[in-house]
Write a protein that holds these residues in place. Structure first.
Motif, PDB file in Angstrom:
ATOM      1  N   UNK A  81       0.820  -1.156   0.173  1.00  0.00           N
ATOM      2  CA  UNK A  81       0.048  -0.053   0.075  1.00  0.00           C
ATOM      3  C   UNK A  81       0.866   1.171   0.055  1.00  0.00           C
ATOM      4  N   UNK A  82       2.211   1.062   0.095  1.00  0.00           N
ATOM      5  CA  UNK A  82       2.838   2.142   0.104  1.00  0.00           C
ATOM      6  C   UNK A  82       3.100   2.840   1.611  1.00  0.00           C
ATOM      7  N   UNK A  83       2.722   2.200   2.693  1.00  0.00           N
ATOM      8  CA  UNK A  83       2.702   2.883   4.025  1.00  0.00           C
ATOM      9  C   UNK A  83       4.001   2.544   4.494  1.00  0.00           C
ATOM     10  N   UNK A  84       4.532   1.983   4.055  1.00  0.00           N
ATOM     11  CA  UNK A  84       6.221   1.365   4.460  1.00  0.00           C
ATOM     12  C   UNK A  84       7.020   1.563   3.284  1.00  0.00           C
ATOM     13  N   UNK A  85       8.289   2.091   3.457  1.00  0.00           N
ATOM     14  CA  UNK A  85       9.134   2.257   2.140  1.00  0.00           C
ATOM     15  C   UNK A  85       9.833   0.809   1.626  1.00  0.00           C
ATOM     16  N   UNK A  86      10.127   0.861   0.578  1.00  0.00           N
ATOM     17  CA  UNK A  86      10.711  -0.443   0.042  1.00  0.00           C
ATOM     18  C   UNK A  86      11.517   0.003  -1.142  1.00  0.00           C
ATOM     19  N   UNK A  87      12.467  -0.754  -1.442  1.00  0.00           N
ATOM     20  CA  UNK A  87      13.104  -0.355  -2.914  1.00  0.00           C
ATOM     21  C   UNK A  87      12.703  -1.343  -3.842  1.00  0.00           C
ATOM     22  N   UNK A  88      11.642  -1.088  -4.602  1.00  0.00           N
ATOM     23  CA  UNK A  88      11.017  -2.006  -5.524  1.00  0.00           C
ATOM     24  C   UNK A  88      11.823  -2.284  -7.017  1.00  0.00           C
ATOM     25  N   UNK A  89      11.923  -3.463  -7.260  1.00  0.00           N
ATOM     26  CA  UNK A  89      12.708  -3.548  -8.572  1.00  0.00           C
ATOM     27  C   UNK A  89      11.628  -4.181  -9.543  1.00  0.00           C
ATOM     28  N   UNK A  90      10.164  -4.560  -9.109  1.00  0.00           N
ATOM     29  CA  UNK A  90       9.526  -4.951  -9.999  1.00  0.00           C
ATOM     30  C   UNK A  90       7.907  -4.691  -9.586  1.00  0.00           C
ATOM     31  N   UNK A  91       6.826  -4.375 -10.139  1.00  0.00           N
ATOM     32  CA  UNK A  91       5.505  -4.254 -10.010  1.00  0.00           C
ATOM     33  C   UNK A  91       4.717  -4.453 -10.885  1.00  0.00           C
ATOM     34  N   UNK A  92       3.411  -5.116 -10.611  1.00  0.00           N
ATOM     35  CA  UNK A  92       2.648  -5.386 -11.579  1.00  0.00           C
ATOM     36  C   UNK A  92       1.190  -5.133 -10.884  1.00  0.00           C
ATOM     37  N   UNK A  93      -0.118  -5.376 -11.472  1.00  0.00           N
ATOM     38  CA  UNK A  93      -1.143  -5.639 -10.892  1.00  0.00           C
ATOM     39  C   UNK A  93      -1.405  -6.457  -9.615  1.00  0.00           C
ATOM     40  N   UNK A  94      -0.769  -7.638  -9.869  1.00  0.00           N
ATOM     41  CA  UNK A  94      -0.806  -8.886  -8.717  1.00  0.00           C
ATOM     42  C   UNK A  94       0.404  -8.956  -8.050  1.00  0.00           C
ATOM     43  N   UNK A  95       1.534  -8.350  -8.108  1.00  0.00           N
ATOM     44  CA  UNK A  95       2.735  -8.751  -7.543  1.00  0.00           C
ATOM     45  C   UNK A  95       3.448  -7.534  -7.346  1.00  0.00           C
ATOM     46  N   UNK A  96       4.399  -7.822  -6.388  1.00  0.00           N
ATOM     47  CA  UNK A  96       5.599  -6.600  -6.344  1.00  0.00           C
ATOM     48  C   UNK A  96       6.850  -7.345  -5.822  1.00  0.00           C
ATOM     49  N   UNK A  97       8.027  -6.946  -6.092  1.00  0.00           N
ATOM     50  CA  UNK A  97       9.231  -7.356  -5.801  1.00  0.00           C
ATOM     51  C   UNK A  97      10.070  -6.228  -5.251  1.00  0.00           C
TER      52      UNK A  97
END
Ligand code: AMP
Ligand code: ZN
Length: 114
Positions: free
Chosen positions: A10-26
């Motif tokens: 939800x973006x309520x905690x920070x993360x260093x994202x490397x991939x995002x789609x409708x169903x998954x995140x990395x």
């Protein structure tokens, strides 16, 4: 819900994202167990491998394709890597939201390390 990974989704905690789609995140694991350590999660809150259903097949399949893509982007696709899912207490699962670890960038130790 008080789930760290749902908060990352939800973006309520920070993360260093490397991939995002409708169903998954990395995103990068906060504590590196290897030079490359990425976590792949479904956006849906699934507590563990024990809780997956046929409905989740698309997201889980997409995680595999994303792992391959990210491994290539991070240049570990030829040197090799390991995918780990910890399930439950004996499996060492700390965060009760299904996730797959992508580990690489160095020669990894034996799989059955205690
Ligand atoms: P597991 O033991 O399989 O449940 O692994 C949980 C992983 O989540 C560990 O490798 C932690 O370092 C990682 N972790 C915990 N909190 C965060 C966070 N806020 N951002 C990224 N990774 C995290
Ligand atoms: Zn969650």
């Amino acid at each position: 819900m008080d789930c760290i990974f749902c908060k990352i989704v939800k973006g309520e905690l920070p993360s260093k994202k490397v991939f995002e789609s409708e169903q998954i995140v990395a995103f990068h694991d906060i504590q590196h167990d290897a030079p490359v350590h990425i976590l792949f999660i479904p956006k849906k809150h699934i507590p563990s491998m024990n809780d997956i259903t046929a409905e989740d097949a698309d997201a889980i399949s997409e995680i595999h394709l994303a792992i391959k893509k990210v491994a290539k982007e991070l240049d570990i696709h030829e040197s090799g890597y390991r995918i780990v899912n910890n399930c439950g207490n004996d499996g060492g699962q700390l965060i009760p939201h299904l996730h797959y670890h992508l580990l690489g960038g160095d020669k990894l130790g034996p799989l059955n390390a205690k």
